[in-house]
Scaffold this motif. Structure first.
Motif, mmCIF file in Angstrom:
data_model
loop_
_atom_site.group_PDB
_atom_site.id
_atom_site.type_symbol
_atom_site.label_atom_id
_atom_site.label_comp_id
_atom_site.label_asym_id
_atom_site.label_seq_id
_atom_site.Cartn_x
_atom_site.Cartn_y
_atom_site.Cartn_z
ATOM 1 N N ALA A 85 0.840 -1.202 0.000
ATOM 2 C CA ALA A 85 0.000 0.000 0.000
ATOM 3 C C ALA A 85 0.871 1.245 0.000
ATOM 4 O O ALA A 85 1.944 1.265 0.606
ATOM 5 C CB ALA A 85 -0.908 0.006 1.222
ATOM 6 N N ASP A 86 0.375 2.260 -0.707
ATOM 7 C CA ASP A 86 1.004 3.585 -0.742
ATOM 8 C C ASP A 86 2.392 3.594 -1.390
ATOM 9 O O ASP A 86 3.220 4.451 -1.054
ATOM 10 C CB ASP A 86 1.058 4.210 0.666
ATOM 11 C CG ASP A 86 -0.341 4.324 1.271
ATOM 12 O OD1 ASP A 86 -1.265 4.674 0.520
ATOM 13 O OD2 ASP A 86 -0.511 4.024 2.461
ATOM 14 N N GLY A 87 2.630 2.690 -2.308
ATOM 15 C CA GLY A 87 3.874 2.727 -3.082
ATOM 16 C C GLY A 87 3.772 3.757 -4.190
ATOM 17 O O GLY A 87 2.720 4.379 -4.378
ATOM 18 N N PRO A 88 4.851 3.980 -4.938
ATOM 19 C CA PRO A 88 4.812 4.977 -6.009
ATOM 20 C C PRO A 88 3.873 4.553 -7.145
ATOM 21 O O PRO A 88 3.792 3.374 -7.462
ATOM 22 C CB PRO A 88 6.263 5.013 -6.500
ATOM 23 C CG PRO A 88 6.866 3.730 -6.079
ATOM 24 C CD PRO A 88 6.149 3.311 -4.828
ATOM 25 N N ASP A 89 3.194 5.533 -7.715
ATOM 26 C CA ASP A 89 2.326 5.257 -8.864
ATOM 27 C C ASP A 89 3.160 5.447 -10.130
ATOM 28 O O ASP A 89 3.574 6.562 -10.443
ATOM 29 C CB ASP A 89 1.134 6.224 -8.837
ATOM 30 C CG ASP A 89 0.198 6.003 -10.025
ATOM 31 O OD1 ASP A 89 0.464 5.079 -10.832
ATOM 32 O OD2 ASP A 89 -0.788 6.759 -10.144
ATOM 33 N N VAL B 149 15.551 -7.807 -0.991
ATOM 34 C CA VAL B 149 15.026 -7.510 -2.332
ATOM 35 C C VAL B 149 13.615 -6.969 -2.155
ATOM 36 O O VAL B 149 12.810 -7.543 -1.405
ATOM 37 C CB VAL B 149 15.026 -8.777 -3.227
ATOM 38 C CG1 VAL B 149 14.243 -8.544 -4.517
ATOM 39 C CG2 VAL B 149 16.465 -9.179 -3.569
ATOM 40 N N GLY B 150 13.329 -5.866 -2.823
ATOM 41 C CA GLY B 150 12.002 -5.256 -2.743
ATOM 42 C C GLY B 150 11.158 -5.649 -3.944
ATOM 43 O O GLY B 150 11.686 -6.001 -5.010
ATOM 44 N N ALA B 151 9.835 -5.573 -3.769
ATOM 45 C CA ALA B 151 8.916 -5.887 -4.867
ATOM 46 C C ALA B 151 7.770 -4.893 -4.831
ATOM 47 O O ALA B 151 7.134 -4.714 -3.789
ATOM 48 C CB ALA B 151 8.382 -7.305 -4.712
ATOM 49 N N LEU B 152 7.555 -4.231 -5.955
ATOM 50 C CA LEU B 152 6.414 -3.321 -6.074
ATOM 51 C C LEU B 152 5.359 -4.013 -6.925
ATOM 52 O O LEU B 152 5.607 -4.328 -8.099
ATOM 53 C CB LEU B 152 6.845 -2.008 -6.738
ATOM 54 C CG LEU B 152 5.700 -1.039 -7.045
ATOM 55 C CD1 LEU B 152 5.064 -0.506 -5.752
ATOM 56 C CD2 LEU B 152 6.192 0.129 -7.903
ATOM 57 N N LEU B 153 4.200 -4.252 -6.333
ATOM 58 C CA LEU B 153 3.095 -4.829 -7.101
ATOM 59 C C LEU B 153 2.422 -3.718 -7.885
ATOM 60 O O LEU B 153 2.243 -2.609 -7.378
ATOM 61 C CB LEU B 153 2.076 -5.476 -6.158
ATOM 62 C CG LEU B 153 2.565 -6.702 -5.391
ATOM 63 C CD1 LEU B 153 1.520 -7.159 -4.396
ATOM 64 C CD2 LEU B 153 2.926 -7.831 -6.355
ATOM 65 N N CYS B 154 2.065 -3.987 -9.136
ATOM 66 C CA CYS B 154 1.381 -2.969 -9.930
ATOM 67 C C CYS B 154 0.410 -3.640 -10.899
ATOM 68 O O CYS B 154 0.405 -4.866 -11.040
ATOM 69 C CB CYS B 154 2.396 -2.096 -10.668
ATOM 70 S SG CYS B 154 3.601 -3.013 -11.616
ATOM 71 N N PHE C 18 11.020 -5.772 -9.312
ATOM 72 C CA PHE C 18 11.930 -6.117 -8.211
ATOM 73 C C PHE C 18 13.094 -5.138 -8.164
ATOM 74 O O PHE C 18 13.575 -4.672 -9.208
ATOM 75 C CB PHE C 18 12.488 -7.535 -8.414
ATOM 76 C CG PHE C 18 11.450 -8.617 -8.285
ATOM 77 C CD1 PHE C 18 10.905 -8.935 -7.043
ATOM 78 C CD2 PHE C 18 11.022 -9.327 -9.398
ATOM 79 C CE1 PHE C 18 9.952 -9.935 -6.912
ATOM 80 C CE2 PHE C 18 10.067 -10.329 -9.275
ATOM 81 C CZ PHE C 18 9.535 -10.634 -8.037
ATOM 82 N N PHE C 19 13.575 -4.867 -6.950
ATOM 83 C CA PHE C 19 14.705 -3.948 -6.791
ATOM 84 C C PHE C 19 15.540 -4.389 -5.597
ATOM 85 O O PHE C 19 15.068 -5.127 -4.726
ATOM 86 C CB PHE C 19 14.225 -2.498 -6.633
ATOM 87 C CG PHE C 19 13.086 -2.304 -5.668
ATOM 88 C CD1 PHE C 19 11.770 -2.475 -6.072
ATOM 89 C CD2 PHE C 19 13.329 -1.952 -4.343
ATOM 90 C CE1 PHE C 19 10.712 -2.306 -5.168
ATOM 91 C CE2 PHE C 19 12.285 -1.769 -3.446
ATOM 92 C CZ PHE C 19 10.973 -1.948 -3.870
ATOM 93 N N ASN C 20 16.800 -3.916 -5.590
ATOM 94 C CA ASN C 20 17.681 -4.280 -4.467
ATOM 95 C C ASN C 20 18.538 -3.094 -4.068
ATOM 96 O O ASN C 20 18.234 -1.953 -4.425
ATOM 97 C CB ASN C 20 18.500 -5.541 -4.807
ATOM 98 C CG ASN C 20 19.624 -5.251 -5.790
ATOM 99 O OD1 ASN C 20 19.738 -4.135 -6.328
ATOM 100 N ND2 ASN C 20 20.466 -6.225 -6.036
#
Ligand code: PYC
Length: 309
Positions: A18-22, A57-62, A75-77
């Motif tokens: 929730a509230d990740g970048p658009d 490791v990060g993951a942004l769901l979109c 995915f990002f690190n």
């Protein structure tokens, strides 16, 4: 931002729920560029200390661009953005299960480098099917300063890998400093000699192999990720690259099982099927466990709100 942390066979994944970048609409590859150019502080805030640590490791769901998919993921690190991430996909599936949002059947997930699938056997056991993998060059010799000539294969498994059996010692956690030094020196030598993946792409993952420690595994690996941390899991994209090399050498048949141990002794069980264009689709199974459900706070007065660079 609300994030859910999990680990897949020891390797952490932090999913923004929730509230990740658009990042707007369009192909995921273009959205990664938007993430990098306009919202990179989010990556640094979540992954770097003091809120994260280098292995994370990060993951942004979109929203997926391809409407056949259930979700998109970037995915990002600690260094930047990853094409695909096998342990991360397993972590995303377990996270969706924890939230009660996992489809009961196959999940189709779009990544910047292609579509993958995930199916949950229960809350923790997940099988994923990766993007097509292939061996690009085999038996490449690299002169590594201070180490000598190292021979290995170059393969794609959703990220670029240099895979070598020339490990200087047993693949064990108490040898981590030596394994890291060797893998970093190989990475630097590949850069120095301009040895790349297809289309000049940087080989940013180095994979060292040795004998397994348990009698029912086939191999043990140490995987150095971009950013200088090692994968605690056997690395999903790295295991895919390994199977691509085994398949290219005729050392593993389609459908046969391969158990890959990590440097900490955790494991993925993998197999492959061939595609029509001489690539393979690897399917691998591992476990993920949710370990935190967190609200990230960034105080405007906090000098390290966006990480210690
Ligand atoms: O599991 O594919 C993977 C991976 C890549 C980097 C860290 N884990």
């Amino acid at each position: 931002m609300r994030v859910i942390d999990s680990h897949t066979e020891g390797e952490p994944t932090r999913v923004i729920i929730a509230d990740g970048p658009d990042l707007g609409q369009g192909p995921l590859s273009a959205r990664v560029e938007r993430f990098r150019e306009q919202h990179d502080y989010v990556r640094r805030r979540l992954i770097l200390e003091p809120r994260g640590y280098d292995a994370m490791v990060g993951a942004l769901l979109c929203e997926p661009d391809d409407k056949r998919c259930d979700a998109g993921v970037i995915f990002f690190n600690n260094r930047g953005y990853l094409g695909m991430c096998g342990h991360g996909t397993i972590g995303v599936a377990a996270t969706l299960a924890y939230l009660g949002k996992a489809p009961t059947d196959l999940m189709r997930i779009e990544t910047p480098v292609g579509i993958v699938t995930a199916s949950l056997h229960d809350a923790n056991h997940v099988t994923i099917e990766n993007v097509p993998s292939y061996c690009f060059r085999d038996d490449v010799a690299v002169d590594v300063p201070g180490i000598g000539v190292v021979r290995g294969d170059i393969a794609w498994g959703g990220n670029w890998f240099f895979l070598t059996n020339d490990a200087p010692c047993d693949i064990r956690l108490d040898n981590e400093a030596v394994l890291r030094h060797t893998a970093m020196a190989i990475h630097q030598a590949l850069l120095t000699h301009g040895i790349t993946g297809e289309d000049g792409e940087e080989i940013d993952h180095i994979e060292l192999f040795g004998a397994p420690q348990s009698s029912n595994a086939d191999s043990r690996n140490y995987v150095l990720c971009p950013g200088g941390e090692y994968d605690r899991s056997p690395c999903g994209t790295g295991t895919s690259a390994k199977l691509a090399c085994l398949a290219a050498k005729g050392a593993l048949n389609a459908g046969e099982s391969w158990v890959q141990e990590s440097v900490i002794g955790s494991r993925f069980t993998a197999s492959y099927r061939p595609t029509d264009d001489a690539r393979i689709i690897v399917s691998l199974t591992g476990r993920a466990f949710v370990c935190a459900d967190t609200q990230i706070i960034a105080d405007p007065n906090d000098p390290f709100a966006n990480g210690i660079a």
